[in-house]
Design a protein around this motif. Structure first.
Motif, PDB file in Angstrom:
ATOM      1  N   TYR A  87      -5.627  14.537  10.783  1.00  0.00           N
ATOM      2  CA  TYR A  87      -6.480  14.197   9.643  1.00  0.00           C
ATOM      3  C   TYR A  87      -7.092  15.459   9.027  1.00  0.00           C
ATOM      4  O   TYR A  87      -7.328  16.458   9.709  1.00  0.00           O
ATOM      5  CB  TYR A  87      -7.629  13.290  10.085  1.00  0.00           C
ATOM      6  N   HIS A  90     -11.932  15.722   5.245  1.00  0.00           N
ATOM      7  CA  HIS A  90     -12.445  14.600   4.434  1.00  0.00           C
ATOM      8  C   HIS A  90     -12.183  13.269   5.124  1.00  0.00           C
ATOM      9  O   HIS A  90     -13.052  12.386   5.149  1.00  0.00           O
ATOM     10  CB  HIS A  90     -11.803  14.607   3.043  1.00  0.00           C
ATOM     11  N   GLU A  91     -10.983  13.112   5.697  1.00  0.00           N
ATOM     12  CA  GLU A  91     -10.654  11.854   6.369  1.00  0.00           C
ATOM     13  C   GLU A  91     -11.518  11.649   7.611  1.00  0.00           C
ATOM     14  O   GLU A  91     -11.977  10.531   7.884  1.00  0.00           O
ATOM     15  CB  GLU A  91      -9.169  11.845   6.749  1.00  0.00           C
ATOM     16  N   ALA A  93     -14.512  13.013   8.140  1.00  0.00           N
ATOM     17  CA  ALA A  93     -15.888  12.798   7.674  1.00  0.00           C
ATOM     18  C   ALA A  93     -16.102  11.340   7.283  1.00  0.00           C
ATOM     19  O   ALA A  93     -17.168  10.761   7.543  1.00  0.00           O
ATOM     20  CB  ALA A  93     -16.188  13.716   6.494  1.00  0.00           C
ATOM     21  N   ASP A  94     -15.078  10.728   6.685  1.00  0.00           N
ATOM     22  CA  ASP A  94     -15.161   9.316   6.304  1.00  0.00           C
ATOM     23  C   ASP A  94     -15.367   8.442   7.548  1.00  0.00           C
ATOM     24  O   ASP A  94     -16.222   7.546   7.550  1.00  0.00           O
ATOM     25  CB  ASP A  94     -13.875   8.906   5.568  1.00  0.00           C
ATOM     26  N   VAL A  95     -14.612   8.719   8.611  1.00  0.00           N
ATOM     27  CA  VAL A  95     -14.746   7.947   9.857  1.00  0.00           C
ATOM     28  C   VAL A  95     -16.107   8.203  10.502  1.00  0.00           C
ATOM     29  O   VAL A  95     -16.785   7.274  10.955  1.00  0.00           O
ATOM     30  CB  VAL A  95     -13.601   8.303  10.840  1.00  0.00           C
ATOM     31  N   ASP A  97     -18.911   9.147   9.058  1.00  0.00           N
ATOM     32  CA  ASP A  97     -19.987   8.527   8.266  1.00  0.00           C
ATOM     33  C   ASP A  97     -19.962   6.996   8.379  1.00  0.00           C
ATOM     34  O   ASP A  97     -21.019   6.364   8.481  1.00  0.00           O
ATOM     35  CB  ASP A  97     -19.864   8.945   6.794  1.00  0.00           C
ATOM     36  N   ARG A  98     -18.771   6.420   8.361  1.00  0.00           N
ATOM     37  CA  ARG A  98     -18.677   4.956   8.435  1.00  0.00           C
ATOM     38  C   ARG A  98     -19.143   4.410   9.777  1.00  0.00           C
ATOM     39  O   ARG A  98     -19.710   3.319   9.851  1.00  0.00           O
ATOM     40  CB  ARG A  98     -17.232   4.509   8.164  1.00  0.00           C
ATOM     41  N   ALA A 122     -17.113  18.579   3.998  1.00  0.00           N
ATOM     42  CA  ALA A 122     -16.782  17.261   3.456  1.00  0.00           C
ATOM     43  C   ALA A 122     -17.953  16.281   3.507  1.00  0.00           C
ATOM     44  O   ALA A 122     -17.928  15.253   2.828  1.00  0.00           O
ATOM     45  CB  ALA A 122     -15.603  16.682   4.232  1.00  0.00           C
ATOM     46  N   SER A 123     -18.959  16.576   4.325  1.00  0.00           N
ATOM     47  CA  SER A 123     -20.072  15.632   4.483  1.00  0.00           C
ATOM     48  C   SER A 123     -21.302  16.355   5.012  1.00  0.00           C
ATOM     49  O   SER A 123     -21.187  17.388   5.678  1.00  0.00           O
ATOM     50  CB  SER A 123     -19.667  14.521   5.469  1.00  0.00           C
ATOM     51  N   ARG A 174      -7.018   1.820   2.831  1.00  0.00           N
ATOM     52  CA  ARG A 174      -8.046   2.460   3.645  1.00  0.00           C
ATOM     53  C   ARG A 174      -8.002   1.937   5.078  1.00  0.00           C
ATOM     54  O   ARG A 174      -7.892   0.731   5.314  1.00  0.00           O
ATOM     55  CB  ARG A 174      -9.413   2.166   3.044  1.00  0.00           C
ATOM     56  N   LYS A 176      -8.956   0.739   8.851  1.00  0.00           N
ATOM     57  CA  LYS A 176     -10.014  -0.123   9.364  1.00  0.00           C
ATOM     58  C   LYS A 176     -10.164   0.146  10.858  1.00  0.00           C
ATOM     59  O   LYS A 176      -9.201   0.449  11.550  1.00  0.00           O
ATOM     60  CB  LYS A 176      -9.669  -1.603   9.127  1.00  0.00           C
TER      61      LYS A 176
END
Length: 492
Positions: A87, A90-91, A93-95, A97-98, A122-123, A174, A176
């Protein structure tokens, strides 16, 4: 019987003691030493402020350090979130943060990249207490946290507590996060190990990524339950893999079909002694029949079995020792103990049982869409069950296309073309056509010429199934689980 990961680790240390748990790059770690390292890392996590139920992301390739970082999460009462080692920042960071992750463990510099800097760029990582480079994990400050403190946390973990959140490959949008409880992760690892006859005498080569259930659950956790010695592989190198099998007398090798195709086609294979292999387990939506035949005949593996699983249910079906060659080559076996299967009205495979995820993390709508009121998980795969309950996956619902009013399942076309001389790998997708609505396009890896591929297909398939277009490519796009990324081929 153990039903949590910390209990499985403690039990393994008691039962297997100084027996090697891991071997990598000359380093040998016993089950007792593994427990010692995990306890220390768990103390460091708690000293940083980790609380029971908090999430820990591990973003790294397969290594002994990865195992320690992951098991320490469970030992401290946390929930593990493995992240794909390929990853981007950015990818990840998405995980992070989520999931509101509190700790992120990273192999900084893997593949020459700057993971920590990329992540911070990225975050703002507002939920994160610490980003830890994996190499620093053994030396972190422990504060006033004692071994007894983390032992109490480990003992307080319940079989129903969330053990892990594994994110889907995201090939259809996206990704899950599939949440599993400890009893599920341990239970499915036990079922897989028992069906494969895995014991402490086995030397188990783990090419499957630890961030994937095939590497983590039926790799790391099965190792704890059986006493098998695991050999983690960070990046797949064909010559190194053959050398490992030969010198370490590897006996268990699970992997995506591409691993075995590579082994079979390796230029130096004839000079290697791969006779120690006794169990090979492969699985994907579709496994070429010819591949299973060659694994048995040319690699002389005693037990070649196919299985079907997915992030949301890990292992659903598996062949058994003693199944006929035809059963193994043409089906994924039958439901493992604790699971049941049926085919829905539209041909979709539905599964239910002990190892179906609790749900998608923080996404009740997606969970309700995937798991119906009766507990059946809708897989998105088209399949058939024979009289003995053996499952054959014919395709993904979304991969089917309609040509001239007829349903075409690309997997059937791929199985046919895989037998053609000069075809090393193949994928078929539907592409728009003014007259037929859609027609097949075959992407072929190998020396076969497009006209010959079409001619071969015409001899063996109904006209509406024959690809109208053939493109020869160097390689098919695949994710790290070995699945062909048909969205890329179709240009979705």
């Amino acid at each position: 019987m153990t039903h949590t990961i910390p209990a499985a680790l403690g039990d393994a240390a008691d039962r297997f003691g100084d027996h090697p748990a891991y071997v990598q790059d000359g380093e040998v770690v016993s089950f007792l030493e593994l427990l010692r390292r995990v306890r220390r890392a768990a103390r460091a996590y708690v000293a940083l402020g980790l609380q029971p139920g908090d999430r820990v992301c591990v973003w790294a390739p397969n290594s002994i350090g990865w195992v320690v970082a992951a098991l320490a999460t469970s030992y401290a009462g946390g929930t593990l979130v493995p992240v794909n080692s390929r990853y981007t920042g950015h990818e990840v960071a998405d995980v992070v943060d989520r999931t509101g992750a509190r700790i992120v463990v990273v192999a900084d510099g893997f593949l020459g990249r700057t993971q920590v800097d990329d992540l911070r760029a990225a975050s703002d990582l507002s939920s994160v207490l610490a980003v830890i480079d994996l190499v620093d994990l053994p030396d972190l400050d422990l504060g006033s946290v004692t071994t007894a403190d983390v032992d109490r946390l480990a003992e307080s973990v319940s079989p129903d507590d969330p053990a892990d959140i594994l994110f889907t490959s995201g090939t259809t949008g996206r990704s899950k996060g599939a949440v599993s409880a400890h009893r599920q992760t341990v239970g499915v690892a036990r079922a897989w190990g028992e069906l494969g006859g895995v014991t402490g005498q086995d030397r188990y080569l783990v090419i499957n990524p630890f961030f994937h259930s095939f590497g983590y659950k039926v790799g790391i956790v099965t190792g704890l339950l059986t006493g098998a010695t695991l050999y983690p592989v960070a990046t797949f190198d064909l010559d190194e893999t053959m050398q490992l099998i030969e010198t370490e007398r590897i006996s268990v090798l699970p992997g995506a079909p591409t691993i075995f195709t590579s082994l079979l086609n390796a230029p130096g294979r004839a000079d290697r002694d791969l006779s120690s292999l006794r169990l090979a387990v492969t699985g994907a939506a579709v496994v070429p029949v010819v591949l299973i035949e060659r694994m048995r005949d040319e690699l002389a593996i005693d037990q070649v079995v196919t299985a079907f699983g997915m992030t949301e249910a890990v292992v659903v079906t598996m062949c058994r020792e003693g199944d006929s060659a035809e059963t193994v080559a043409t089906t994924c076996g039958r439901a493992v103990p604790g699971m049941e299967t049926r085919i829905g009205p539209d041909g979709e495979l539905l599964v239910r049982g002990d190892y179906v995820m609790l749900g998608y993390f923080d996404d009740p709508e997606a969970t309700a869409e995937a798991i119906d009121a009766d507990g059946w998980l809708h897989t998105g795969d088209v399949g058939v069950l024979d009289d003995d309950g053996n499952l054959s996956i014919t395709d993904r619902l979304k991969d089917m296309y309609i040509s001239g009013g007829f349903n075409v399942y690309p997997a059937e076309v791929e199985q046919t073309l895989a037998r053609m001389e000069g075809v090393a790998d193949v994928a078929v997708v539907g592409v728009p056509d003014e007259r037929m609505g859609e027609v097949g396009k075959a992407y072929v890896v190998g020396t076969a010429r497009p006209d010959d591929v079409i001619a071969y297909a015409k001899e063996r398939l109904a006209n509406f199934k024959v690809p109208r277009h053939v493109e020869v490519v160097d390689a098919l796009p695949r994710n790290l689980s070995g699945k062909v990324l048909k969205t890329q081929l179709r240009g979705d």
